[in-house]
Design a protein around this motif. Structure first.
Motif, short mmCIF file in Angstrom:
data_model
loop_
_atom_site.label_atom_id
_atom_site.label_comp_id
_atom_site.label_asym_id
_atom_site.label_seq_id
_atom_site.Cartn_x
_atom_site.Cartn_y
_atom_site.Cartn_z
N GLU A 286 -2.82 8.84 0.27
CA GLU A 286 -4.28 8.71 0.27
C GLU A 286 -4.69 7.25 0.08
N LYS A 287 -4.05 6.57 -0.85
CA LYS A 287 -4.36 5.16 -1.09
C LYS A 287 -4.11 4.34 0.18
N ARG B 262 -6.91 4.94 2.70
CA ARG B 262 -8.13 4.21 2.31
C ARG B 262 -7.99 2.73 2.63
N TRP C 114 -9.22 12.38 3.32
CA TRP C 114 -8.28 11.32 3.66
C TRP C 114 -6.89 11.87 3.97
#
Length: 144
Positions: free
Chosen positions: A135-136, A139, A64
């Motif tokens: 990264e969150k 996603r 990611w």
């Protein structure tokens, strides 16, 4: 899938001993991987079943983070599937002589992590929380 034969598996350490050694080694450090959800799931399941404990470490997933910070590998631009660790390795000159060997794959992942961290620093990301937030976000965008 992993190419680890039965005799090699049987020659390994007792799972409880290996997991205790792993926990001692990683301490509270963040962990990094490529498609880390798989690693996290396998390790978490083994810890719960063998030692009745959980792993609380933060995880960074380069699958990611790399696309968020780096130009996509040329090979992955020509297909719908996301770039693989092999694609990123070729893009950044990372040599992995023994693919699907735990130590060789970990070394390749560590080298990709260094490339990602340098790109993160250039982008003004300075902390683990910054990387976890990126990264969150990646996603979240993928679910849209």
């Amino acid at each position: 899938i992993h190419g680890i034969g039965g005799s090699t598996q049987l020659a390994g350490l007792d799972p409880a001993k290996a997991l205790l050694m792993f926990l001692e080694h990683v301490g509270s450090a963040p962990l990094a991987g490529f498609n880390a959800d798989f690693d996290r799931m396998v390790i978490s399941r083994a810890l719960e079943q063998t030692l009745a404990t959980t792993l609380r470490n933060a995880w960074l997933d380069l699958a990611w983070l790399a696309p968020a910070l780096l130009p996509a590998p040329a090979k992955s631009r020509n297909r719908a599937a996301p770039a693989t660790l092999d694609d990123w390795a070729v893009q950044y000159g990372i040599v992995n002589e023994s693919r699907h060997d735990a130590v060789a794959d970990a070394a390749a992942t560590a080298q990709l992590l260094q490339v990602v961290l340098a790109a993160a620093a250039s982008a003004g990301l300075r902390s683990l929380d910054d990387l976890l937030g990126l990264e969150k976000g990646q996603r979240w965008l993928a679910r849209r």
